[in-house]
Design a protein around this motif. Sequence first.
Motif, mmCIF file in Angstrom:
data_model
loop_
_atom_site.group_PDB
_atom_site.id
_atom_site.type_symbol
_atom_site.label_atom_id
_atom_site.label_comp_id
_atom_site.label_asym_id
_atom_site.label_seq_id
_atom_site.Cartn_x
_atom_site.Cartn_y
_atom_site.Cartn_z
ATOM 1 N N SER A 36 5.580 49.656 38.769
ATOM 2 C CA SER A 36 6.011 50.908 39.037
ATOM 3 C C SER A 36 5.787 51.984 38.044
ATOM 4 C CB SER A 36 7.388 50.839 39.308
ATOM 5 O OG SER A 36 7.963 50.418 38.073
ATOM 6 N N GLU A 37 5.288 51.771 36.954
ATOM 7 C CA GLU A 37 4.853 52.610 35.760
ATOM 8 C C GLU A 37 3.336 52.952 36.057
ATOM 9 O OE1 GLU A 37 8.427 50.391 34.772
ATOM 10 O OE2 GLU A 37 6.232 49.508 35.229
ATOM 11 N N ALA A 38 2.580 51.812 36.436
ATOM 12 C CA ALA A 38 1.082 52.294 36.633
ATOM 13 C C ALA A 38 1.075 53.171 38.100
ATOM 14 C CB ALA A 38 0.358 50.843 37.038
ATOM 15 N N VAL A 39 1.915 52.672 38.968
ATOM 16 C CA VAL A 39 1.709 53.500 40.240
ATOM 17 C C VAL A 39 2.136 54.869 39.852
ATOM 18 C CG1 VAL A 39 2.942 53.793 42.465
ATOM 19 C CG2 VAL A 39 2.244 51.749 41.846
ATOM 20 N N ALA A 40 3.066 55.360 39.044
ATOM 21 C CA ALA A 40 3.293 56.636 38.748
ATOM 22 C C ALA A 40 2.176 57.371 38.154
ATOM 23 C CB ALA A 40 4.426 56.604 37.557
ATOM 24 N N VAL A 41 1.330 56.535 37.272
ATOM 25 C CA VAL A 41 0.084 57.184 36.924
ATOM 26 C C VAL A 41 -1.009 57.324 37.803
ATOM 27 C CG1 VAL A 41 -2.019 56.696 35.025
ATOM 28 C CG2 VAL A 41 0.316 56.350 34.553
#
Length: 571
Positions: free
Chosen positions: A197-202
């Motif tokens: 989810s943190e990569a998706v935010a990027v």
Amino acid sequence: MSRTVWKCVLSALGLFGLIVLLRNITTEQNWRNHILAPPSEVQNWIQSSNLTGGLPAFTRSRSFCLHPDQPPSPEEELEERELLDSIDWPQPPPGSEPPTWSQTSDPAHSLFTIVPSKNGQGWYVGDQLEAVVRLHDFEGRPKRYGGDLLLARLRNAKYKAGVAGQVLDHENGLYSARFPLLWEGSAQVGLTLVHSSEAVAVLRRMREKRPDRVYFSSVFRRGNRSEKTECNVFLPRDRGPLCNLTDPRSGAPWYCYKPKTLNCDARYSHSMGGYAKNLISKKEALLFKRGKNVIVPIRASTTDTINVLPARTGSSSRQTDPVMLATSGYYYQDSWRPLGGVPMGRFDGASAITRCLTGMLVYMYGDSTLRQWFEYLLSVLPDVKKVNLENPKKSGPFMAVDSVHNILLEYRFHGPPIRIQPVMVSELRYIANELDGLTGGPNTAVVLGIWAHFGTFPLEVYVQRLRHIRKAVLRLLDRAPGTAVVIRTANPQEPRRAGSLYNNEWLMLQQDAVLRRMFKHVNVMWVDAWQMCLAHRLPHNLHPPRAIVKDMVDMMLSYVCRNGTRNYPYS
């Protein structure tokens, strides 16, 4: 050269106990599908599930300014807002602090568990299988919010069988995956964390704020003088005067910086300029480590395999089973078997394809994944001869003719943005304009595949392009209702850490959902490249291997020959 100044871009916005608890949740929750199937069908499943309540309304602020010369109508504004709201992706809780790397999703610490069959009687063909995933971070702590991208597949190596699953996000670190059971024997669950989810935010931030991360150029030429300038859908105006090269017919926006000594009408060629570098911080780069947190399998807590028994009398039908409704087909013995709709023929030789295409005009418009179809047909039809137009090998356009059987095959790349070797501006054609030039009719098939080159832009750019194509398709079908129109969807690609910021499954999945919704009420046929590639045993590739391309082309030919006047062998 800095590419960070963008005036028209705005700021965007035990396990078994857990399973038992999940199956008895009655409080209202937000679920989001990962859209492995037509969104409307998934939505029906979500609404009927006992694990969820209604979905709340969501207001999305515009992420970029539209082309000022082509403002959308109020109806188009509403459609766009509803469409983008419908595929909104879960984000970390508002006001939460950015996590450290150790607090991000770790597939090695995460587990999935197969939910026991109803009444403990085992699984049968026609049933559905459910698995629950609990994600943990790199310190082994359970995640408390959703937004991760997981892909699910059920397979049987012996029978070379496979089917894509649906993944639902509970937005609390728990995910459910459901699969239709379509063959007897063993069935092995595969669940993969594609992006945290943190990569998706990027990735979301990159899409909304850095549409310049792939840039383009054009050569302007007049006599012996030539200049090269940068081009794109958006260009900051404070770096120099612009040439407005927006297509006057389709309204597709395109700009280049004006040459210092030449006029805008001296534009000669188009090509890809390159990839912007240094887009993310060192901390963010840790979120894109291949083999660590990008496309990594999740382990089963106990077993990942079940045994499927023969179908029971009176088992649920496709008309009432939402999971089946959302499944376009499956693989068995390495052959794609669509569920419902037009039966799929097996075009295993040149004669079968020729019988189908005799007297046909087949126009293919799209990117290089559709060029594969043209190249495949050219390789298996000995009587079809490629017309030597001396065009670039990858960009085309290409034409091939079988004068004996009156078959015409044509392939043309879609207009900018295209990441390609230099191509003459005279060969840059927009799909909508090309469709308007077709006569159409029962002897005409149009095949569209446009997705791979739009992933670096805000979704509004893709919506705008599809809207013009949709209008042209409707005009074509109005004047020639017998025309067959086939659309190829997006597909997953091979894991490439560097490529994640330019092409990746999350971007493609969002585009896939937009594409399906934009043409939902149009009389077109679909080749579900996403599910076909996900269900197949071969590794993912942006350009699928020949075995999958064959099945895609066979599906397309089945649509072209669907009226029964062209005989060919059904499976």
